[in-house]
Design a protein around this motif. Structure first.
Motif, PDB file in Angstrom:
ATOM      1  N   ILE A   1       0.840  -1.201   0.000  1.00 11.32           N
ATOM      2  CA  ILE A   1       0.000   0.000   0.000  1.00 11.32           C
ATOM      3  C   ILE A   1       0.871   1.246   0.000  1.00 11.32           C
ATOM      4  CG2 ILE A   1      -1.793   1.280   1.237  1.00 11.32           C
ATOM      5  CD1 ILE A   1      -2.531  -1.498   2.549  1.00 11.32           C
ATOM      6  N   ARG A   2       1.873   1.280   0.862  1.00 12.97           N
ATOM      7  CA  ARG A   2       2.767   2.442   0.947  1.00 12.97           C
ATOM      8  C   ARG A   2       3.478   2.699  -0.375  1.00 12.97           C
ATOM      9  NH1 ARG A   2       6.003   1.112   6.383  1.00 12.97           N
ATOM     10  NH2 ARG A   2       7.439   2.629   5.467  1.00 12.97           N
ATOM     11  N   THR A   3       3.901   1.639  -1.031  1.00 13.76           N
ATOM     12  CA  THR A   3       4.566   1.790  -2.331  1.00 13.76           C
ATOM     13  C   THR A   3       3.613   2.395  -3.352  1.00 13.76           C
ATOM     14  OG1 THR A   3       6.094  -0.027  -1.879  1.00 13.76           O
ATOM     15  CG2 THR A   3       5.733   0.550  -4.203  1.00 13.76           C
ATOM     16  N   ALA A   4       2.393   1.888  -3.393  1.00 14.07           N
ATOM     17  CA  ALA A   4       1.410   2.408  -4.350  1.00 14.07           C
ATOM     18  C   ALA A   4       1.103   3.875  -4.104  1.00 14.07           C
ATOM     19  CB  ALA A   4       0.128   1.581  -4.287  1.00 14.07           C
ATOM     20  N   VAL A   5       0.920   4.245  -2.824  1.00 15.58           N
ATOM     21  CA  VAL A   5       0.499   5.608  -2.510  1.00 15.58           C
ATOM     22  C   VAL A   5       1.675   6.575  -2.450  1.00 15.58           C
ATOM     23  CG1 VAL A   5      -0.608   7.074  -0.764  1.00 15.58           C
ATOM     24  CG2 VAL A   5      -1.580   4.826  -1.315  1.00 15.58           C
ATOM     25  N   PHE A   6       2.657   6.281  -1.633  1.00 16.66           N
ATOM     26  CA  PHE A   6       3.735   7.247  -1.425  1.00 16.66           C
ATOM     27  C   PHE A   6       4.744   7.284  -2.565  1.00 16.66           C
ATOM     28  CE2 PHE A   6       2.677   6.352   3.196  1.00 16.66           C
ATOM     29  CZ  PHE A   6       1.942   7.508   3.354  1.00 16.66           C
ATOM     30  N   ILE A   7       5.159   6.134  -3.035  1.00 15.14           N
ATOM     31  CA  ILE A   7       6.212   6.105  -4.052  1.00 15.14           C
ATOM     32  C   ILE A   7       5.642   6.334  -5.452  1.00 15.14           C
ATOM     33  CG2 ILE A   7       8.011   4.676  -5.115  1.00 15.14           C
ATOM     34  CD1 ILE A   7       8.375   3.405  -2.283  1.00 15.14           C
ATOM     35  N   ARG A   8       4.618   5.578  -5.824  1.00 19.64           N
ATOM     36  CA  ARG A   8       4.082   5.717  -7.191  1.00 19.64           C
ATOM     37  C   ARG A   8       3.194   6.954  -7.345  1.00 19.64           C
ATOM     38  NH1 ARG A   8       2.664  -0.216  -7.044  1.00 19.64           N
ATOM     39  NH2 ARG A   8       4.638  -1.238  -7.519  1.00 19.64           N
ATOM     40  N   GLU A   9       2.263   7.142  -6.419  1.00 24.58           N
ATOM     41  CA  GLU A   9       1.288   8.230  -6.562  1.00 24.58           C
ATOM     42  C   GLU A   9       1.866   9.595  -6.174  1.00 24.58           C
ATOM     43  OE1 GLU A   9      -2.945   9.400  -4.465  1.00 24.58           O
ATOM     44  OE2 GLU A   9      -2.493   7.274  -4.732  1.00 24.58           O
ATOM     45  N   GLN A  10       2.551   9.655  -5.023  1.00 22.29           N
ATOM     46  CA  GLN A  10       3.063  10.936  -4.543  1.00 22.29           C
ATOM     47  C   GLN A  10       4.515  11.182  -4.925  1.00 22.29           C
ATOM     48  OE1 GLN A  10       2.212  11.216  -0.311  1.00 22.29           O
ATOM     49  NE2 GLN A  10       0.021  11.412  -0.686  1.00 22.29           N
ATOM     50  N   HIS A  11       5.154  10.235  -5.571  1.00 25.05           N
ATOM     51  CA  HIS A  11       6.516  10.353  -6.084  1.00 25.05           C
ATOM     52  C   HIS A  11       7.543  10.623  -4.992  1.00 25.05           C
ATOM     53  CE1 HIS A  11       4.654  10.194  -9.992  1.00 25.05           C
ATOM     54  NE2 HIS A  11       3.877  11.202  -9.658  1.00 25.05           N
ATOM     55  N   ILE A  12       7.335  10.027  -3.825  1.00 23.17           N
ATOM     56  CA  ILE A  12       8.315  10.112  -2.745  1.00 23.17           C
ATOM     57  C   ILE A  12       9.380   9.054  -3.009  1.00 23.17           C
ATOM     58  CG2 ILE A  12       8.678   9.771  -0.265  1.00 23.17           C
ATOM     59  CD1 ILE A  12       5.803  10.858   0.119  1.00 23.17           C
ATOM     60  N   SER A  13      10.606   9.420  -2.811  1.00 23.76           N
ATOM     61  CA  SER A  13      11.719   8.498  -3.028  1.00 23.76           C
ATOM     62  C   SER A  13      11.589   7.287  -2.108  1.00 23.76           C
ATOM     63  CB  SER A  13      13.038   9.221  -2.744  1.00 23.76           C
ATOM     64  OG  SER A  13      14.090   8.297  -2.583  1.00 23.76           O
ATOM     65  N   ALA A  14      11.852   6.112  -2.663  1.00 25.82           N
ATOM     66  CA  ALA A  14      11.816   4.885  -1.850  1.00 25.82           C
ATOM     67  C   ALA A  14      12.820   4.968  -0.710  1.00 25.82           C
ATOM     68  CB  ALA A  14      12.100   3.672  -2.730  1.00 25.82           C
ATOM     69  N   ALA A  15      13.934   5.655  -0.937  1.00 30.83           N
ATOM     70  CA  ALA A  15      14.945   5.807   0.112  1.00 30.83           C
ATOM     71  C   ALA A  15      14.424   6.636   1.289  1.00 30.83           C
ATOM     72  CB  ALA A  15      16.197   6.458  -0.474  1.00 30.83           C
ATOM     73  N   LEU A  16      13.494   7.546   1.034  1.00 26.46           N
ATOM     74  CA  LEU A  16      12.900   8.346   2.115  1.00 26.46           C
ATOM     75  C   LEU A  16      11.692   7.654   2.742  1.00 26.46           C
ATOM     76  CD1 LEU A  16      12.927  11.941   0.579  1.00 26.46           C
ATOM     77  CD2 LEU A  16      14.428  11.027   2.350  1.00 26.46           C
ATOM     78  N   GLU A  17      10.970   6.897   1.946  1.00 26.92           N
ATOM     79  CA  GLU A  17       9.728   6.298   2.434  1.00 26.92           C
ATOM     80  C   GLU A  17       9.995   5.229   3.494  1.00 26.92           C
ATOM     81  OE1 GLU A  17       6.272   4.916   3.416  1.00 26.92           O
ATOM     82  OE2 GLU A  17       7.582   3.457   2.495  1.00 26.92           O
ATOM     83  N   GLN A  18      11.022   4.442   3.319  1.00 20.59           N
ATOM     84  CA  GLN A  18      11.413   3.468   4.339  1.00 20.59           C
ATOM     85  C   GLN A  18      12.527   4.079   5.177  1.00 20.59           C
ATOM     86  OE1 GLN A  18      12.147  -0.028   1.734  1.00 20.59           O
ATOM     87  NE2 GLN A  18      10.749  -1.046   3.168  1.00 20.59           N
ATOM     88  N   ASP A  19      12.532   3.732   6.476  1.00 20.83           N
ATOM     89  CA  ASP A  19      13.554   4.294   7.345  1.00 20.83           C
ATOM     90  C   ASP A  19      14.028   3.267   8.362  1.00 20.83           C
ATOM     91  OD1 ASP A  19      11.632   4.218   9.388  1.00 20.83           O
ATOM     92  OD2 ASP A  19      11.126   6.322   9.174  1.00 20.83           O
ATOM     93  N   GLY A  20      14.887   3.694   9.250  1.00 19.84           N
ATOM     94  CA  GLY A  20      15.471   2.811  10.248  1.00 19.84           C
ATOM     95  C   GLY A  20      14.508   2.347  11.327  1.00 19.84           C
ATOM     96  N   ASP A  21      13.288   2.885  11.339  1.00 19.83           N
ATOM     97  CA  ASP A  21      12.312   2.487  12.343  1.00 19.83           C
ATOM     98  C   ASP A  21      11.444   1.308  11.905  1.00 19.83           C
ATOM     99  OD1 ASP A  21      13.073   4.419  14.214  1.00 19.83           O
ATOM    100  OD2 ASP A  21      11.741   5.921  13.335  1.00 19.83           O
ATOM    101  N   GLU A  22      11.584   0.833  10.695  1.00 21.93           N
ATOM    102  CA  GLU A  22      10.700  -0.209  10.171  1.00 21.93           C
ATOM    103  C   GLU A  22      10.590  -1.413  11.110  1.00 21.93           C
ATOM    104  OE1 GLU A  22       8.758   0.245   7.503  1.00 21.93           O
ATOM    105  OE2 GLU A  22       9.721   2.104   6.921  1.00 21.93           O
ATOM    106  N   SER A  23      11.687  -1.835  11.709  1.00 28.76           N
ATOM    107  CA  SER A  23      11.665  -3.031  12.565  1.00 28.76           C
ATOM    108  C   SER A  23      11.137  -2.739  13.969  1.00 28.76           C
ATOM    109  CB  SER A  23      13.063  -3.645  12.658  1.00 28.76           C
ATOM    110  OG  SER A  23      13.939  -2.755  13.324  1.00 28.76           O
ATOM    111  N   ARG A  24      10.948  -1.459  14.315  1.00 27.13           N
ATOM    112  CA  ARG A  24      10.537  -1.076  15.675  1.00 27.13           C
ATOM    113  C   ARG A  24       9.088  -0.611  15.761  1.00 27.13           C
ATOM    114  NH1 ARG A  24      13.994   3.229  18.136  1.00 27.13           N
ATOM    115  NH2 ARG A  24      13.511   4.338  16.236  1.00 27.13           N
ATOM    116  N   CYS A  25       8.312  -0.854  14.734  1.00 28.75           N
ATOM    117  CA  CYS A  25       6.936  -0.345  14.689  1.00 28.75           C
ATOM    118  C   CYS A  25       5.915  -1.475  14.671  1.00 28.75           C
ATOM    119  CB  CYS A  25       6.740   0.517  13.432  1.00 28.75           C
ATOM    120  SG  CYS A  25       7.713   2.023  13.429  1.00 28.75           S
ATOM    121  N   THR A  26       4.705  -1.105  15.076  1.00 29.69           N
ATOM    122  CA  THR A  26       3.551  -1.989  14.922  1.00 29.69           C
ATOM    123  C   THR A  26       2.798  -1.529  13.688  1.00 29.69           C
ATOM    124  OG1 THR A  26       3.380  -2.394  17.295  1.00 29.69           O
ATOM    125  CG2 THR A  26       1.389  -2.773  15.975  1.00 29.69           C
ATOM    126  N   TYR A  27       2.429  -2.482  12.850  1.00 35.81           N
ATOM    127  CA  TYR A  27       1.762  -2.184  11.590  1.00 35.81           C
ATOM    128  C   TYR A  27       0.301  -2.582  11.666  1.00 35.81           C
ATOM    129  CZ  TYR A  27       6.394  -1.278  10.049  1.00 35.81           C
ATOM    130  OH  TYR A  27       7.642  -0.724   9.946  1.00 35.81           O
TER     131      TYR A  27
END
Length: 142
Positions: free
Chosen positions: A20-46
């Protein structure tokens, strides 16, 4: 809508969230994949909301000194304006309250502020830019 939750980035819920994040943030809003994912990915509840087993809305959370931080909130375009994100927030806020958290907070894209205001959040502070998009900090007591 069925809502599933999981902690960390080694789960199928995380993988569905990333779709979902890839579809919305990266493809639709053109946010860089390098910015969309961060060092907190393993420390969050989804949180992922499913419509007939299709992942359609998501958010991630983590506890901070200021309360429960909600990030990466998005819904696939075809499923917007159906109340699905509001349902997701109901689940997030219920879990926060059960855990003894007093406040939920986030940095909302300015174009999405009305959604958060309608769901009981208040704007605090000045505008900030994140990934080239204007945001404001918003809070809600739970």
């Amino acid at each position: 809508m069925e809502i599933k939750t999981a902690f960390g980035n080694a789960t199928s819920v995380y993988q569905d969230s990333m779709k979902i994040r890839t579809a919305v943030f990266i493809r639709e809003q053109h946010i860089s994949a390098a910015l969309e994912q961060d060092g907190d990915e393993s420390r969050c509840t989804y949180y992922v909301g499913y419509d007939k087993q299709i992942p359609v809305t998501t958010a991630r959370t983590r506890v901070t000194a200021d309360g429960l931080l909600v990030q990466r909130v998005c819904t696939l375009a075809a499923y917007r304006h159906q109340g699905l994100s509001s349902q997701l927030f109901t689940a997030i806020e219920k879990d926060a309250k059960s855990a003894g958290v007093k406040q939920v907070w986030l940095f909302a894209q300015d174009q999405a502020q009305t959604f958060y205001l309608n769901n009981g959040f208040q704007v605090v502070g000045d505008q900030v830019m994140e990934a080239g998009i204007a945001h404001h900090k918003m809070i809600k007591a739970v």
